[in-house]
Design a protein around this motif. Structure first.
Motif, PDB file in Angstrom:
ATOM      1  N   VAL A 152      14.635  24.233 -14.510  1.00 52.03           N
ATOM      2  CA  VAL A 152      13.308  24.540 -13.961  1.00 52.03           C
ATOM      3  C   VAL A 152      13.103  23.784 -12.654  1.00 52.03           C
ATOM      4  O   VAL A 152      12.617  24.346 -11.665  1.00 52.03           O
ATOM      5  CB  VAL A 152      12.210  24.191 -14.989  1.00 52.03           C
ATOM      6  CG1 VAL A 152      10.833  24.235 -14.352  1.00 52.03           C
ATOM      7  CG2 VAL A 152      12.274  25.135 -16.172  1.00 52.03           C
ATOM      8  N   LEU A 153      13.471  22.503 -12.628  1.00 52.94           N
ATOM      9  CA  LEU A 153      13.315  21.710 -11.406  1.00 52.94           C
ATOM     10  C   LEU A 153      14.197  22.257 -10.284  1.00 52.94           C
ATOM     11  O   LEU A 153      13.792  22.275  -9.120  1.00 52.94           O
ATOM     12  CB  LEU A 153      13.654  20.245 -11.675  1.00 52.94           C
ATOM     13  CG  LEU A 153      12.656  19.462 -12.524  1.00 52.94           C
ATOM     14  CD1 LEU A 153      13.187  18.065 -12.800  1.00 52.94           C
ATOM     15  CD2 LEU A 153      11.305  19.397 -11.859  1.00 52.94           C
ATOM     16  N   ALA A 154      15.398  22.700 -10.629  1.00 53.90           N
ATOM     17  CA  ALA A 154      16.284  23.255  -9.606  1.00 53.90           C
ATOM     18  C   ALA A 154      15.677  24.531  -9.023  1.00 53.90           C
ATOM     19  O   ALA A 154      15.754  24.766  -7.824  1.00 53.90           O
ATOM     20  CB  ALA A 154      17.656  23.547 -10.216  1.00 53.90           C
ATOM     21  N   ARG A 155      15.058  25.331  -9.890  1.00 52.21           N
ATOM     22  CA  ARG A 155      14.419  26.547  -9.398  1.00 52.21           C
ATOM     23  C   ARG A 155      13.267  26.223  -8.459  1.00 52.21           C
ATOM     24  O   ARG A 155      12.989  26.962  -7.532  1.00 52.21           O
ATOM     25  CB  ARG A 155      13.907  27.385 -10.571  1.00 52.21           C
ATOM     26  CG  ARG A 155      14.944  28.341 -11.090  1.00 52.21           C
ATOM     27  CD  ARG A 155      14.382  29.265 -12.144  1.00 52.21           C
ATOM     28  NE  ARG A 155      15.013  28.911 -13.408  1.00 52.21           N
ATOM     29  CZ  ARG A 155      14.370  28.578 -14.521  1.00 52.21           C
ATOM     30  NH1 ARG A 155      13.071  28.568 -14.562  1.00 52.21           N
ATOM     31  NH2 ARG A 155      15.036  28.264 -15.598  1.00 52.21           N
ATOM     32  N   GLU A 156      12.601  25.132  -8.693  1.00 54.88           N
ATOM     33  CA  GLU A 156      11.443  24.779  -7.867  1.00 54.88           C
ATOM     34  C   GLU A 156      11.823  23.962  -6.643  1.00 54.88           C
ATOM     35  O   GLU A 156      10.963  23.559  -5.874  1.00 54.88           O
ATOM     36  CB  GLU A 156      10.417  24.027  -8.721  1.00 54.88           C
ATOM     37  CG  GLU A 156       9.821  24.897  -9.812  1.00 54.88           C
ATOM     38  CD  GLU A 156       8.847  24.135 -10.683  1.00 54.88           C
ATOM     39  OE1 GLU A 156       8.495  22.991 -10.333  1.00 54.88           O
ATOM     40  OE2 GLU A 156       8.438  24.673 -11.715  1.00 54.88           O
ATOM     41  N   GLY A 157      13.097  23.649  -6.472  1.00 55.11           N
ATOM     42  CA  GLY A 157      13.539  22.972  -5.266  1.00 55.11           C
ATOM     43  C   GLY A 157      13.516  21.454  -5.328  1.00 55.11           C
ATOM     44  O   GLY A 157      13.686  20.790  -4.317  1.00 55.11           O
ATOM     45  N   PHE A 158      13.326  20.885  -6.501  1.00 55.25           N
ATOM     46  CA  PHE A 158      13.260  19.431  -6.594  1.00 55.25           C
ATOM     47  C   PHE A 158      14.629  18.775  -6.449  1.00 55.25           C
ATOM     48  O   PHE A 158      14.725  17.615  -6.095  1.00 55.25           O
ATOM     49  CB  PHE A 158      12.603  18.990  -7.908  1.00 55.25           C
ATOM     50  CG  PHE A 158      11.126  19.211  -7.918  1.00 55.25           C
ATOM     51  CD1 PHE A 158      10.309  18.471  -7.079  1.00 55.25           C
ATOM     52  CD2 PHE A 158      10.552  20.152  -8.745  1.00 55.25           C
ATOM     53  CE1 PHE A 158       8.943  18.664  -7.082  1.00 55.25           C
ATOM     54  CE2 PHE A 158       9.195  20.354  -8.749  1.00 55.25           C
ATOM     55  CZ  PHE A 158       8.384  19.612  -7.915  1.00 55.25           C
TER      56      PHE A 158
END
Length: 167
Positions: free
Chosen positions: A45-51
């Motif tokens: 999820v974080l990777a999808r959001e660019g974190f």
């Protein structure tokens, strides 16, 4: 008969902690697996959001700050030395500039002379070396780990401020 029953009961009861440990271990592994699954989902999820990109930017920024701090410390040390040497006489400034290299040359020369003498002594004594094991044994004496540690310290001093990390 009673002794047989008590022995059987003792065996069963002595195995009870192992049985309980088995079930506890199984529950612990199930919980660890669930935590790993949840962490993987969170990272996705974080990777999808660019974190993930933001984390890498922060790591690069931290490295830049560390390099800037190191450079500032080096500049400050050199400025301090320059300030002190400006007030000193010329021969003191020249002496300060030659102390570290002179000590290094003396140590390395001493190391070479001692090792050459020890090698000469080993070679000049007949019957001292009879096998390859003897050569290895004397090499350990001639080039001891303490000597190599001192030499490594000197080399580390002279070349240690260089950045050896891959770019």
């Amino acid at each position: 008969m009673l002794s047989l029953i008590s022995t059987l009961g003792g065996l069963l009861i002595s195995g009870l902690p192992k049985l309980l440990d088995f079930f506890q271990d199984k529950a612990d592994k199930r919980q660890e697996l669930e935590l790993a699954r949840m962490q993987t989902e969170r990272e996705l999820v974080l990777a999808r959001e660019g974190f993930i990109a933001q984390q890498k930017v922060e790591e690069i920024r931290t490295d830049q700050i560390a390099m800037q701090t190191d450079a500032q410390m080096t500049v400050a040390a050199l400025a301090h030395d320059e300030k002190v040497l400006d007030r000193a006489s010329r021969w003191v400034a020249n002496y300060v500039g030659t102390v570290r290299p002179t000590v290094t040359y003396i140590f390395v020369l001493e190391l070479v002379l001692i090792n050459v003498y020890m090698m000469y002594w080993v070679m000049a004594t007949p019957g001292l070396i009879t096998s390859m094991d003897d050569i290895v044994k004397f090499a350990d004496v001639i080039f001891s780990s303490d000597e190599m540690a001192m030499l490594g310290g000197i080399i580390g001093f002279w070349f240690g401020s260089r950045n050896w990390q891959k770019r």
